[in-house]
Scaffold this active site. Structure first.
Site, PDB file in Angstrom:
ATOM      1  CG  HIS A 266      -0.385  -0.307   2.519  1.00  0.00           C
ATOM      2  ND1 HIS A 266       0.239   0.634   3.302  1.00  0.00           N
ATOM      3  CD2 HIS A 266      -0.322  -1.467   3.214  1.00  0.00           C
ATOM      4  CE1 HIS A 266       0.646   0.086   4.444  1.00  0.00           C
ATOM      5  NE2 HIS A 266       0.330  -1.194   4.407  1.00  0.00           N
TER       6      HIS A 266
ATOM      7  CG  HIS B 136       3.445   1.000  12.195  1.00  0.00           C
ATOM      8  ND1 HIS B 136       3.204   0.212  11.093  1.00  0.00           N
ATOM      9  CD2 HIS B 136       3.794   0.147  13.201  1.00  0.00           C
ATOM     10  CE1 HIS B 136       3.411  -1.059  11.407  1.00  0.00           C
ATOM     11  NE2 HIS B 136       3.765  -1.129  12.681  1.00  0.00           N
TER      12      HIS B 136
END
Length: 703
Positions: A533, A540
């Site tokens: 992606h 995160h």
């Protein structure tokens, strides 16, 4: 005699009516708050004729030079992402395997574990279409346009990632000191990095974005006297936090590769919440080292976190030291075509405390999304830190706040905050998926490494209309850094190193005759490279922003009497908690170099930076991915807190400091709309609209 209140009030129809009203109130809070307008950096439009060389094309078919083979494949890929037709990925998109089959040729040149690799699928590319019933809708938060290729900021970000790759196995203590290039390697591997951190810092400081001279902006017509637009200026200031020299303060070995808050720049590199534990359920260990953790008693510095009657060990499994991946062209090209090399991961035989950038990269390769923040909550709980003094029920172990007769548990207690970090995490993921897939589609650093190799090898013409922009980016990269990277990659590609890997590209080909002399591929910590992606935003970092904001809002971050003084991170006797791993990472020792006192809030901010920038250390993200995603996650968390505030029945208030240094206060009353008060780092009260839209290019007008 009937009890006066034998059943709750209200109940039945009245309760159902109130529940409906509160749901409607939450919906109205969400609908009427400022809605961010997201806009990409227009590279996609500008370079469409050159087959989108700056955008995320991983998994589609690439030619021998790593350029997308068919421009229409990217167009149908984007259509499948954004269309309301949910079937386009299956019946409209051609991935690399489809195009290879049409040409009757193999998709991949390399093998993994002696097998032809599988093709990886794109990860949740339509998650941005999902609606949420709590917190901001994914389309109502956003991010600034990403830095463009050709801008000084993009060159600086790439240089940072290159520098981190060179220093990947140098202990953090040596990086902060700047005095050693010795790596923590197995025997038989050259133990010195190509540069020390001091040399990397000198190289970075020579670049226009850091020196402040000759800066090329992503938006040349819209810049200040320093040549920066507002977003570039914010990100430049964040790295050094120097009010006297906000856009040209030099980096140092103490500030390089850190976060964007004062706490992240203070003390040891790694947050204490990723190192220390707490006292065992059965009591302390008396100072005796408890590893491998068979004793019931243990101490904070033993690194075990109490998880009920179980223990979580802060020592981490580590990817094989000093062995990088994707440093040869056939492997790099296979990965761009979507080869799944995840089964080629190799590890050290023993676990250790997070000691080097590779250790941190391994942690964020396999972490269970919100585990670091759950661990932080457990550590803070065991320290007896109270919940916010504005909560109606007292904190975990502090009976001096709230009600004297009500004890926090289901509300304002342990289960409450443990569930909050999970609630915000999943909502952050959907918001960032919308940004990365539906709007920005920014290429990962590994692709930029391939582009820099094309320029260095004399094949920049393959980049078409983007050639000039890429050549400018290449020209701003310091010569010392490029030379070190070429030498690093040459060493990584020696036979002895190749023999360690589980991928075999001996039969692969390269279009370059002199690749060893011009190899600017980005050495990766993971054999499969980045996830499937786009880079911007970072999952995160968004989750870090949301979860850390929840923790800061839940616990009392300040000393008593509204002093504004942050609560220090200390043991019960007042001893500061400041630990670092020893030389080989097998135990924690007191940091002898830092003489100050860390704060709980500062170490939480540092935790968010560690987790986010740990991904940069792996080579899968840039600094701006971290910076802007973190702040979007913060807004997702604040949105959830605002919607929950009227539901408690009791008045409540929480205060904390934002990642930009704002003093934020959230107040709630039963059945009433909450209030959000924001005082910026200069002491000026600002509007909700100004805060919500600070890091985005505009506002959607919602009717």
């Amino acid at each position: 005699m009937k009890l006066p209140h034998s059943v709750p009030c209200p109940n039945g129809t009245e309760r159902a009516r109130k529940a409906k009203e509160l749901r409607e109130l939450a919906a109205e809070i969400s609908r009427t708050r400022p809605h961010a307008a997201s806009r990409n950096n227009a590279e996609e439009l500008d370079y469409a004729g050159s087959k989108f060389p700056t955008n995320f094309t991983k998994g589609l078919h690439h030619d021998e030079f790593g350029i997308l083979s068919f421009g229409d494949d990217y167009r149908t890929f984007v259509e499948a992402i954004n269309s309301d037709d949910t079937n386009l990925f299956e019946n409209h998109v051609n991935d690399a395997t489809d195009r290879a089959a049409e040409a009757n040729e193999p998709t991949f040149q390399c093998t993994v574990n002696s097998q032809i690799p599988q093709w990886r699928g794109w990860e949740s590319p339509r998650a941005g279409h999902v609606y949420e019933l709590q917190g901001p809708d994914a389309d109502s938060v956003g991010m600034a346009p990403a830095p463009r290729v050709g801008s000084s900021e993009k060159a600086a970000e790439m240089a940072e990632v290159y520098g981190l790759a060179i220093l990947r196995d140098v202990p953090f203590t040596s990086i902060c000191a700047g005095d050693s290039a010795v790596r923590l390697c197995d025997s038989g591997i050259d133990s010195d990095a190509q540069l020390t951190s001091a040399q990397v810092v000198d190289a970075l400081n020579s670049m226009p974005f850091f020196s402040g001279t000759g800066v090329a902006s992503s938006t040349p017509p819209y810049v200040d006297a320093n040549g920066l637009n507002n977003f570039e200026r914010n990100r430049r200031f964040a790295r050094t936090q120097d009010d006297s020299n906000p856009v040209a303060a030099p980096l140092t070995t103490e500030t390089v590769f850190r976060g964007s808050t004062k706490g992240a720049l203070t003390g040891p590199y790694v947050s204490q919440f990723m190192l220390v534990g707490n006292t065992g359920l059965a009591g302390p260990g008396g100072g005796a080292a408890s590893f491998p953790g068979k004793d019931a008693g243990y101490d904070l510095q033993d690194g075990f976190i109490r998880y009920g009657s179980l223990s979580i060990d802060q020592r981490t499994t580590v990817h094989k030291s000093c062995l990088d991946h994707m440093t040869d062209w056939p492997t790099w090209r296979d990965v761009q075509n979507g080869a799944d090399f995840r089964s080629a991961n190799l590890f050290e035989e023993k676990r250790r405390f997070i000691t080097t950038p590779r250790d941190l990269a391994t942690y964020v390769h396999f972490d269970a999304l919100y585990e670091a923040y759950l661990n932080a909550v457990l550590i803070i709980d065991a320290m007896g830190v109270p919940a916010s003094k504005g909560f109606p029920e007292p904190g975990f172990r502090d009976s001096n706040t709230g009600s004297a007769r009500r004890t926090a548990f289901a509300t304002f207690g342990g289960p409450h905050i443990l569930s909050l970090v999970t609630e915000v995490a999943t909502r952050c993921l959907k918001a960032v998926r919308r940004e990365k897939f539906n709007y920005h589609r920014r290429a990962r650093p590994e692709l930029m490494g391939g582009r820099m190799a094309l320029v260095e090898c004399g094949d920049a013409d393959k980049l078409g209309d983007a050639q000039v922009a890429f050549e400018h980016m290449h020209s701003e990269l310091p010569d010392a850094l490029k030379a070190a990277l070429i030498a690093h990659n040459e060493a990584q590609n020696e036979t002895a190193m190749n023999d360690m890997r589980l991928t075999d590209c001996a039969g692969g080909s390269t279009p370059f005759s002199n690749f060893d002399d011009c190899n600017l591929l980005l050495p990766m910590a993971f054999p499969e490279g980045s996830p499937m992606h786009p880079a911007y935003g970072a999952g995160h970092a968004t989750v870090a922003g949301g979860c850390v904001t929840m923790v800061k809002a839940f616990f009392e971050m300040f000393e008593g009497n509204d002093s504004g003084v942050e609560r220090p991170l200390v043991e019960p006797d007042g001893t500061p908690i400041v630990y670092v791993p020893n030389g080989n990472g097998n135990r924690l020792v007191q940091d002898s170099k830092f003489t100050g006192t860390l704060t709980i809030q500062g170490e939480l901010d540092k935790l968010a930076a560690n987790i986010s920038i740990g991904r940069n250390m792996a080579g899968v993200h840039y600094y701006s991915d971290y910076y802007d995603s973190l702040r979007m996650g913060e807004r997702v968390a604040v949105g959830i807190l605002l919607e929950q505030a009227p539901t408690y029945g009791d008045p409540m208030e929480t205060t904390f400091t934002s990642f930009d240094g704002d003093f934020i206060s959230i107040n709630g009353q039963a059945d009433a709309a909450p209030t959000l008060t924001i005082i910026d780092r200069d002491g000026k009260q600002i509007s909700n609209q100004e805060w919500w839209l600070r890091h985005v290019p505009g506002e959607q007008m919602i009717l």
